[in-house]
Design an enzyme around this catalytic site. Sequence first.
Site, PDB file in Angstrom:
ATOM      1  N   GLY A  11       4.968 -14.432  81.644  1.00 48.66           N
ATOM      2  CA  GLY A  11       5.802 -15.776  81.773  1.00 48.66           C
ATOM      3  C   GLY A  11       4.386 -16.852  82.304  1.00 48.66           C
ATOM      4  O   GLY A  11       4.620 -17.590  81.646  1.00 48.66           O
ATOM      5  N   ASP A  70      -4.441 -17.903  89.587  1.00 56.10           N
ATOM      6  CA  ASP A  70      -4.100 -17.939  90.912  1.00 56.10           C
ATOM      7  C   ASP A  70      -2.770 -18.332  91.549  1.00 56.10           C
ATOM      8  O   ASP A  70      -3.265 -19.409  91.664  1.00 56.10           O
ATOM      9  CB  ASP A  70      -5.169 -16.816  91.471  1.00 56.10           C
ATOM     10  CG  ASP A  70      -4.516 -15.800  92.514  1.00 56.10           C
ATOM     11  OD1 ASP A  70      -3.524 -14.684  91.540  1.00 56.10           O
ATOM     12  OD2 ASP A  70      -4.099 -16.263  93.499  1.00 56.10           O
ATOM     13  N   SER A  71      -1.457 -18.213  91.121  1.00 55.53           N
ATOM     14  CA  SER A  71      -0.616 -19.335  91.733  1.00 55.53           C
ATOM     15  C   SER A  71       0.239 -18.469  92.923  1.00 55.53           C
ATOM     16  O   SER A  71       0.477 -17.267  92.882  1.00 55.53           O
ATOM     17  CB  SER A  71       0.778 -19.651  90.732  1.00 55.53           C
ATOM     18  OG  SER A  71       0.048 -18.223  89.696  1.00 55.53           O
TER      19      SER A  71
HETATM   20  P1  IMP Z   1      -0.352 -13.684  90.492  1.00 52.69           P
HETATM   21  O1  IMP Z   1      -1.087 -15.138  90.406  1.00 52.69           O
HETATM   22  O2  IMP Z   1      -0.672 -12.985  89.429  1.00 52.69           O
HETATM   23  O3  IMP Z   1      -1.290 -13.466  92.129  1.00 52.69           O
HETATM   24  O4  IMP Z   1       0.498 -13.600  90.642  1.00 52.69           O
HETATM   25  C1  IMP Z   1       1.618 -15.113  91.648  1.00 52.69           C
HETATM   26  C2  IMP Z   1       3.214 -14.316  91.005  1.00 52.69           C
HETATM   27  O5  IMP Z   1       3.807 -15.940  92.345  1.00 52.69           O
HETATM   28  C3  IMP Z   1       4.428 -14.102  89.946  1.00 52.69           C
HETATM   29  O6  IMP Z   1       4.526 -13.114  90.387  1.00 52.69           O
HETATM   30  C4  IMP Z   1       5.147 -14.870  90.521  1.00 52.69           C
HETATM   31  O7  IMP Z   1       6.120 -13.949  91.669  1.00 52.69           O
HETATM   32  C5  IMP Z   1       4.641 -16.335  91.392  1.00 52.69           C
HETATM   33  N1  IMP Z   1       5.011 -17.824  90.933  1.00 52.69           N
HETATM   34  C6  IMP Z   1       3.823 -18.160  90.849  1.00 52.69           C
HETATM   35  N2  IMP Z   1       3.758 -19.344  90.236  1.00 52.69           N
HETATM   36  C7  IMP Z   1       4.848 -19.398  89.863  1.00 52.69           C
HETATM   37  C8  IMP Z   1       6.083 -19.977  88.514  1.00 52.69           C
HETATM   38  O8  IMP Z   1       5.258 -20.606  88.393  1.00 52.69           O
HETATM   39  N3  IMP Z   1       7.405 -20.292  89.112  1.00 52.69           N
HETATM   40  C9  IMP Z   1       7.553 -18.664  90.275  1.00 52.69           C
HETATM   41  N4  IMP Z   1       7.369 -17.358  90.451  1.00 52.69           N
HETATM   42  C10 IMP Z   1       5.763 -18.279  90.086  1.00 52.69           C
END
Ligand code: IMP
Length: 198
Positions: A11, A70-71
């Site tokens: 994604g 990281d989000s």
């Molecule tokens: P990480 O940054 O790999 O720790 O994952 C962040 C998680 O936050 C993702 O797996 C999503 O569940 C959620 N996330 C981060 N950005 C978005 C976005 O743009 N839309 C929807 N969910 C998000």
Amino acid sequence: MKLVLATLNSGKIAEFRQILMDKSFVNVRSLLDYPTIPGIIESRRTFAGNAIKKAVEVSKHINAVTIADDSGLEIDALDGEPGVLSARYAGENSTPGQLITKVLKRLEKTPDVERTARFRCAIALVIPSCEETVIEVVEGVCEGKVTLNKRGEHGFGYDPIFVPLGYNQTFAELGSEIKNKISHRAKALGMIMKLILS
Ligand code: IMP
């Protein structure tokens, strides 16, 4: 210029590619192109800390400009949860459906006016050099609120339950063209591109 995205999240990769579509000089790669690089544990307590850790670790294996994102979603009524635990809020290897179900359940008694939230995205940049390696980190935020039910088919993660401020539809209903103009990730990536090109 080769730009490596330190992620396997399809994604995120799709969004980075679309946001960078008009930058034809950027040759976008991701960890899908480097399957031998070991996985990195997101052990830090902040988005910025995890983003820096991922970008620095990956850049040790690849001599190229590297960025890591990281989000996650911060919900005011849940004191900022799920936050850095966004990907694992319903346990390791949570599916998007499980994550959304948990959030909606925890907000069951929260009225519409109190469902304010924001997506936050930290992006770390590493530009390797034998003289002085550059490491920077920036953050982009997209304010909005959490809906009562899932709506829409586009995007990933929590997109079906997040309505950005100024809109009535969820990110999953609005689709990638609008999302990638106003999102937390688009804002952070805009700042990173300015740093790379300055
Ligand atoms: P990480 O940054 O790999 O720790 O994952 C962040 C998680 O936050 C993702 O797996 C999503 O569940 C959620 N996330 C981060 N950005 C978005 C976005 O743009 N839309 C929807 N969910 C998000």
